[in-house]
Design a protein around this motif. Sequence first.
Motif, PDB file in Angstrom:
ATOM      1  N   UNK A 227      52.955  51.403 -52.529  1.00 53.92           N
ATOM      2  CA  UNK A 227      53.306  52.858 -53.175  1.00 53.92           C
ATOM      3  C   UNK A 227      52.036  52.508 -54.032  1.00 53.92           C
ATOM      4  N   UNK A 228      51.395  53.925 -54.057  1.00 54.22           N
ATOM      5  CA  UNK A 228      49.986  53.656 -55.125  1.00 54.22           C
ATOM      6  C   UNK A 228      51.245  54.556 -56.726  1.00 54.22           C
ATOM      7  N   UNK A 229      49.617  53.770 -57.410  1.00 55.38           N
ATOM      8  CA  UNK A 229      50.124  53.230 -58.725  1.00 55.38           C
ATOM      9  C   UNK A 229      49.484  54.703 -59.150  1.00 55.38           C
ATOM     10  N   UNK A 230      50.494  54.841 -60.451  1.00 52.75           N
ATOM     11  CA  UNK A 230      50.663  56.468 -60.849  1.00 52.75           C
ATOM     12  C   UNK A 230      49.765  56.179 -61.864  1.00 52.75           C
ATOM     13  N   UNK A 231      48.841  56.660 -62.812  1.00 57.37           N
ATOM     14  CA  UNK A 231      48.258  56.192 -63.824  1.00 57.37           C
ATOM     15  C   UNK A 231      48.806  56.911 -65.212  1.00 57.37           C
ATOM     16  N   UNK A 232      49.453  55.973 -66.634  1.00 57.18           N
ATOM     17  CA  UNK A 232      49.974  55.845 -67.470  1.00 57.18           C
ATOM     18  C   UNK A 232      49.833  57.757 -67.811  1.00 57.18           C
ATOM     19  N   UNK A 233      48.647  58.266 -67.758  1.00 59.94           N
ATOM     20  CA  UNK A 233      48.044  58.928 -68.958  1.00 59.94           C
ATOM     21  C   UNK A 233      46.802  59.734 -68.712  1.00 59.94           C
TER      22      UNK A 233
ATOM     23  N   UNK B  54      51.791  44.101 -71.828  1.00 55.22           N
ATOM     24  CA  UNK B  54      51.176  45.137 -71.174  1.00 55.22           C
ATOM     25  C   UNK B  54      49.471  44.745 -71.443  1.00 55.22           C
ATOM     26  N   UNK B  55      48.578  45.883 -70.648  1.00 58.04           N
ATOM     27  CA  UNK B  55      47.707  45.834 -71.073  1.00 58.04           C
ATOM     28  C   UNK B  55      47.133  47.347 -70.757  1.00 58.04           C
ATOM     29  N   UNK B  56      45.947  48.151 -71.670  1.00 58.16           N
ATOM     30  CA  UNK B  56      45.654  49.126 -70.345  1.00 58.16           C
ATOM     31  C   UNK B  56      44.108  48.753 -69.792  1.00 58.16           C
ATOM     32  N   UNK B  57      43.658  50.046 -69.099  1.00 55.14           N
ATOM     33  CA  UNK B  57      42.237  50.169 -68.691  1.00 55.14           C
ATOM     34  C   UNK B  57      41.792  51.423 -68.324  1.00 55.14           C
ATOM     35  N   UNK B  58      41.161  51.750 -68.568  1.00 52.78           N
ATOM     36  CA  UNK B  58      40.696  53.417 -68.611  1.00 52.78           C
ATOM     37  C   UNK B  58      39.567  53.577 -67.447  1.00 52.78           C
ATOM     38  N   UNK B  59      39.292  54.330 -66.675  1.00 49.22           N
ATOM     39  CA  UNK B  59      38.315  55.056 -65.996  1.00 49.22           C
ATOM     40  C   UNK B  59      38.074  55.991 -66.679  1.00 49.22           C
TER      41      UNK B  59
ATOM     42  N   UNK C 120      43.632  56.610 -67.604  1.00 47.23           N
ATOM     43  CA  UNK C 120      44.959  55.140 -68.270  1.00 47.23           C
ATOM     44  C   UNK C 120      45.404  54.793 -67.238  1.00 47.23           C
ATOM     45  N   UNK C 121      45.383  53.538 -67.052  1.00 45.17           N
ATOM     46  CA  UNK C 121      46.032  52.649 -65.802  1.00 45.17           C
ATOM     47  C   UNK C 121      47.005  51.426 -66.940  1.00 45.17           C
ATOM     48  N   UNK C 122      48.402  51.183 -66.818  1.00 41.06           N
ATOM     49  CA  UNK C 122      48.960  50.333 -67.770  1.00 41.06           C
ATOM     50  C   UNK C 122      49.042  49.490 -66.458  1.00 41.06           C
ATOM     51  N   UNK C 123      48.409  48.190 -66.981  1.00 42.36           N
ATOM     52  CA  UNK C 123      49.304  47.008 -65.727  1.00 42.36           C
ATOM     53  C   UNK C 123      49.799  45.584 -67.237  1.00 42.36           C
TER      54      UNK C 123
END
Length: 76
Positions: A4-10, A30-35, A21-24
Amino acid sequence: MAKTKQQPAHEIRMGAIKATIWENQTQTGTRHNVTVSRIYKDGEEWKQTESFGRDDLPLLAKVVDLAHTWIFEQGV
């Protein structure tokens, strides 16, 4: 079994500039990364790049600031 492809948090978008914004979930919480990317149209096809021109930079700064605010508002 298909992965399943991960969906962005926002996502935050202003004009052609987008922050995703990705939630891990980690062992420490919980950690967030931004592309960030710039969206453009090449003929009939939409594409994106991680390259920004001089005139993109003010909008890029605003989008990244909004991403930072959204992450802090999550309270994690």
